[in-house]
Design a protein around this motif. Sequence first.
Motif, PDB file in Angstrom:
ATOM      1  N   LYS A 164       0.845  -1.210   0.000  1.00 28.70           N
ATOM      2  CA  LYS A 164       0.000   0.000   0.000  1.00 28.70           C
ATOM      3  C   LYS A 164       0.869   1.245   0.000  1.00 28.70           C
ATOM      4  CE  LYS A 164      -3.957  -2.009   2.275  1.00 28.70           C
ATOM      5  NZ  LYS A 164      -4.365  -2.429   3.589  1.00 28.70           N
ATOM      6  N   GLU A 165       1.872   1.232   0.852  1.00 26.29           N
ATOM      7  CA  GLU A 165       2.725   2.412   1.033  1.00 26.29           C
ATOM      8  C   GLU A 165       3.501   2.771  -0.244  1.00 26.29           C
ATOM      9  OE1 GLU A 165       2.905   4.265   3.825  1.00 26.29           O
ATOM     10  OE2 GLU A 165       4.521   5.561   3.091  1.00 26.29           O
ATOM     11  N   TYR A 166       3.996   1.751  -0.935  1.00 23.18           N
ATOM     12  CA  TYR A 166       4.891   2.024  -2.062  1.00 23.18           C
ATOM     13  C   TYR A 166       4.240   1.771  -3.427  1.00 23.18           C
ATOM     14  CZ  TYR A 166       8.065   2.132   1.879  1.00 23.18           C
ATOM     15  OH  TYR A 166       8.636   2.437   3.083  1.00 23.18           O
ATOM     16  N   LYS A 167       2.903   1.770  -3.414  1.00 18.16           N
ATOM     17  CA  LYS A 167       2.175   1.604  -4.670  1.00 18.16           C
ATOM     18  C   LYS A 167       2.610   2.701  -5.647  1.00 18.16           C
ATOM     19  CE  LYS A 167      -2.519   1.348  -6.398  1.00 18.16           C
ATOM     20  NZ  LYS A 167      -3.912   1.139  -6.076  1.00 18.16           N
ATOM     21  N   GLY A 168       2.967   2.315  -6.850  1.00 20.19           N
ATOM     22  CA  GLY A 168       3.405   3.316  -7.836  1.00 20.19           C
ATOM     23  C   GLY A 168       4.915   3.549  -7.808  1.00 20.19           C
ATOM     24  N   LEU A 169       5.554   3.201  -6.686  1.00 15.95           N
ATOM     25  CA  LEU A 169       7.013   3.389  -6.606  1.00 15.95           C
ATOM     26  C   LEU A 169       7.754   2.073  -6.821  1.00 15.95           C
ATOM     27  CD1 LEU A 169       7.638   5.727  -3.501  1.00 15.95           C
ATOM     28  CD2 LEU A 169       8.361   6.162  -5.855  1.00 15.95           C
TER      29      LEU A 169
ATOM     30  N   VAL B  46       2.674 -20.401   2.729  1.00 15.00           N
ATOM     31  CA  VAL B  46       1.336 -19.795   2.858  1.00 15.00           C
ATOM     32  C   VAL B  46       1.480 -18.275   2.978  1.00 15.00           C
ATOM     33  CG1 VAL B  46      -0.788 -19.701   4.232  1.00 15.00           C
ATOM     34  CG2 VAL B  46       0.393 -21.890   3.927  1.00 15.00           C
ATOM     35  N   ALA B  47       2.464 -17.841   3.769  1.00 16.13           N
ATOM     36  CA  ALA B  47       2.688 -16.396   3.939  1.00 16.13           C
ATOM     37  C   ALA B  47       3.024 -15.758   2.587  1.00 16.13           C
ATOM     38  CB  ALA B  47       3.824 -16.162   4.932  1.00 16.13           C
ATOM     39  N   SER B  48       3.872 -16.428   1.815  1.00 18.60           N
ATOM     40  CA  SER B  48       4.273 -15.920   0.507  1.00 18.60           C
ATOM     41  C   SER B  48       3.054 -15.860  -0.423  1.00 18.60           C
ATOM     42  CB  SER B  48       5.358 -16.836  -0.077  1.00 18.60           C
ATOM     43  OG  SER B  48       5.638 -16.496  -1.397  1.00 18.60           O
ATOM     44  N   ALA B  49       2.247 -16.910  -0.407  1.00 24.45           N
ATOM     45  CA  ALA B  49       1.057 -16.958  -1.283  1.00 24.45           C
ATOM     46  C   ALA B  49       0.079 -15.841  -0.920  1.00 24.45           C
ATOM     47  CB  ALA B  49       0.375 -18.313  -1.160  1.00 24.45           C
ATOM     48  N   ARG B  50      -0.083 -15.609   0.377  1.00 22.45           N
ATOM     49  CA  ARG B  50      -0.994 -14.517   0.777  1.00 22.45           C
ATOM     50  C   ARG B  50      -0.451 -13.173   0.304  1.00 22.45           C
ATOM     51  NH1 ARG B  50      -2.934 -15.066   6.953  1.00 22.45           N
ATOM     52  NH2 ARG B  50      -3.554 -17.258   6.941  1.00 22.45           N
ATOM     53  N   ALA B  51       0.871 -13.019   0.383  1.00 23.42           N
ATOM     54  CA  ALA B  51       1.477 -11.756  -0.055  1.00 23.42           C
ATOM     55  C   ALA B  51       1.274 -11.575  -1.561  1.00 23.42           C
ATOM     56  CB  ALA B  51       2.966 -11.737   0.290  1.00 23.42           C
ATOM     57  N   VAL B  52       1.446 -12.641  -2.326  1.00 23.00           N
ATOM     58  CA  VAL B  52       1.261 -12.542  -3.786  1.00 23.00           C
ATOM     59  C   VAL B  52      -0.168 -12.081  -4.090  1.00 23.00           C
ATOM     60  CG1 VAL B  52       1.186 -13.837  -5.954  1.00 23.00           C
ATOM     61  CG2 VAL B  52       2.996 -14.312  -4.299  1.00 23.00           C
ATOM     62  N   LYS B  53      -1.121 -12.705  -3.401  1.00 21.80           N
ATOM     63  CA  LYS B  53      -2.531 -12.373  -3.646  1.00 21.80           C
ATOM     64  C   LYS B  53      -2.787 -10.901  -3.294  1.00 21.80           C
ATOM     65  CE  LYS B  53      -7.081 -14.294  -2.722  1.00 21.80           C
ATOM     66  NZ  LYS B  53      -7.700 -13.783  -1.501  1.00 21.80           N
ATOM     67  N   ALA B  54      -2.289 -10.495  -2.135  1.00 18.66           N
ATOM     68  CA  ALA B  54      -2.500  -9.106  -1.702  1.00 18.66           C
ATOM     69  C   ALA B  54      -1.826  -8.129  -2.666  1.00 18.66           C
ATOM     70  CB  ALA B  54      -1.950  -8.913  -0.292  1.00 18.66           C
ATOM     71  N   ALA B  55      -0.625  -8.478  -3.127  1.00 20.86           N
ATOM     72  CA  ALA B  55       0.100  -7.592  -4.048  1.00 20.86           C
ATOM     73  C   ALA B  55      -0.732  -7.354  -5.310  1.00 20.86           C
ATOM     74  CB  ALA B  55       1.449  -8.205  -4.421  1.00 20.86           C
ATOM     75  N   HIS B  56      -1.333  -8.409  -5.823  1.00 19.15           N
ATOM     76  CA  HIS B  56      -2.140  -8.276  -7.044  1.00 19.15           C
ATOM     77  C   HIS B  56      -3.414  -7.471  -6.785  1.00 19.15           C
ATOM     78  CE1 HIS B  56      -0.118 -12.171  -8.659  1.00 19.15           C
ATOM     79  NE2 HIS B  56       0.608 -11.095  -8.866  1.00 19.15           N
ATOM     80  N   GLU B  57      -4.010  -7.685  -5.602  1.00 18.95           N
ATOM     81  CA  GLU B  57      -5.252  -6.955  -5.297  1.00 18.95           C
ATOM     82  C   GLU B  57      -4.978  -5.461  -5.114  1.00 18.95           C
ATOM     83  OE1 GLU B  57      -7.508 -10.720  -3.170  1.00 18.95           O
ATOM     84  OE2 GLU B  57      -6.688  -9.104  -1.911  1.00 18.95           O
ATOM     85  N   ILE B  58      -3.852  -5.163  -4.453  1.00 18.96           N
ATOM     86  CA  ILE B  58      -3.541  -3.759  -4.152  1.00 18.96           C
ATOM     87  C   ILE B  58      -3.095  -3.019  -5.406  1.00 18.96           C
ATOM     88  CG2 ILE B  58      -1.952  -2.254  -2.833  1.00 18.96           C
ATOM     89  CD1 ILE B  58      -2.208  -4.464  -0.580  1.00 18.96           C
ATOM     90  N   ASP B  59      -2.355  -3.686  -6.262  1.00 19.35           N
ATOM     91  CA  ASP B  59      -1.938  -3.060  -7.524  1.00 19.35           C
ATOM     92  C   ASP B  59      -1.698  -4.153  -8.570  1.00 19.35           C
ATOM     93  OD1 ASP B  59      -0.842  -1.710  -9.614  1.00 19.35           O
ATOM     94  OD2 ASP B  59       0.701  -0.673  -8.440  1.00 19.35           O
ATOM     95  N   PRO B  60      -2.603  -4.256  -9.538  1.00 18.89           N
ATOM     96  CA  PRO B  60      -2.456  -5.314 -10.556  1.00 18.89           C
ATOM     97  C   PRO B  60      -1.142  -5.230 -11.333  1.00 18.89           C
ATOM     98  CG  PRO B  60      -4.573  -4.179 -10.773  1.00 18.89           C
ATOM     99  CD  PRO B  60      -3.794  -3.421  -9.743  1.00 18.89           C
TER     100      PRO B  60
END
Length: 493
Positions: free
Chosen positions: A188-193, A234-248
């Motif tokens: 969230k913090e570094y979206k776009g950067l 599992v932690a990595s998979a959740r991060a991947v999912k969140a990364a895509h949701e926050i910024d495709p």
Amino acid sequence: MSNKSVFSKEFLWGGATAANQVEGGYDEGGKGLSVTDVQTAGSLEVPRYLTYTLNGEKGKIVSLPGQGLPKGAKGAVFDEEYYPNHVAIDFYHRYKEDIKLFAEMGFKVYRLSIAWTRIFPNGDEKKPNQEGLDFYRRVFEELKKYNIEPLVTISHYEDPLALSEKYGDWSDRKMIDEFEKYAKVLFKEYKGLVKYWLTFNEINSALLMLDMFGSGGNDEDYQHAYQKLHYQFVASARAVKAAHEIDPNNVVGNMICGVATYPGTTDPADVIANRYNWEQNILYCGDVQAKGKYPTYAQRLWDEHNVKLDITDKDLEELKAGKVDMYTFSYYMSNLVTTHEVKDKVGGNFAAGAKNPYLEYSEWGWATDPTGLQYYLELMYDRYELPIMVVENGLGAVDKLEDGKVHDSYRIDYLRQHIQAMAKAIENGVDLRGYTTWGCIDCISAGTGQMSKRYGFIYVDRDDKGNGSLERLKKDSFYWYKKVIESNSTDLD
Ligand code: BG6
């Protein structure tokens, strides 16, 4: 090499470091202690230790990446010990100067990691530390100034000490939630950067090092390693999912310690032992993170060591939903696997084996094998059909400073051969997107804690005891790499 480059115009040339090995400022800006902050200096002969107190007594335990303190111990900094990561090369205060030098070489990408404890000092706070967030924002903005793409490792061998004490080095599934919270703050913090992310550095080192350090027969160690890996998957998979949701636009990779291995003899027993070694030490982690499920051979691996895992149906669903977008790995060396008695044993980067008579070895015993890199690239691309990046590669060597110059032709030779190997893999169809050499600026060695094991294009004036001005100097390899990038590798001379 011909004038036409096989590397695409967009190819990401650059370098890599990790927060704890370059930043220093270990207690500044509201940062909490990481496990690496209680890690002493070592050498080729002397291991690094983690220092702690337990029942009022001081103690130390040999430090292996990702392995925590004894139960009940509290990590502690002792006055009589030297902790090289506390100052490291002071990137925390000198990042502008360093990034300027990277830009001068023409870097398109800089791989760096975030110290979890700058963002969550103890790991379990509800709110992040603003000063830590601001620091990395300044770094990313500086990179942007020069059009250098950041490639960010979320966890590079430096869990918050407090979490490690509380949850015993990922032996509790609560670590998954803590990691997810931390990763989401970053996205969230570094979206776009920041667009390129890696979840766990050399995730497979948990298994690799069991063989290397000879505790391979201990079922308890395997139980811990496989369970920890499951929680990290599992932690990595959740991060991947969140990364895509926050910024495709986000692209998330795994990061594997890539050691190519070959059968030590033509004995069929060695051929199958080598294959099983690949499965346990290299493919297991890559398969789960890239395919989103456990491979068929996983049950055999667990059974070999009576491993019983805490895996829920929800976990399996999450693995499926969080497959990585790219495969990335470090590559330094290859090794031999044999069932026969080994007379000439060598080891490095979590892997040990018999000495290969066809290869040359560095002062630290690591085999130089560019063909192994080509082999590895072609094998992994064929297996996953995902874009690939080589995110670490290089030669750790002692450099001699003469009249303000370092003539590191040995480093240039090593890198040249590996770039030629990458070119061959591209010609054979591998979709290789980037190359970040390790320790593009000299930094603290993760394995030995030495400063004298140098990988950089940029020399840093500091020794193994912490003396030196920290001044930066360009080595011969600096000018060479600049030319390589400028010519997109058509000029490797
Ligand atoms: C990799 C790590 O294992 O190899 C880096 O990701 C490390 O953190 C690099 O520095 C080189 O290893 P060493 O022990 O020579 O620093």
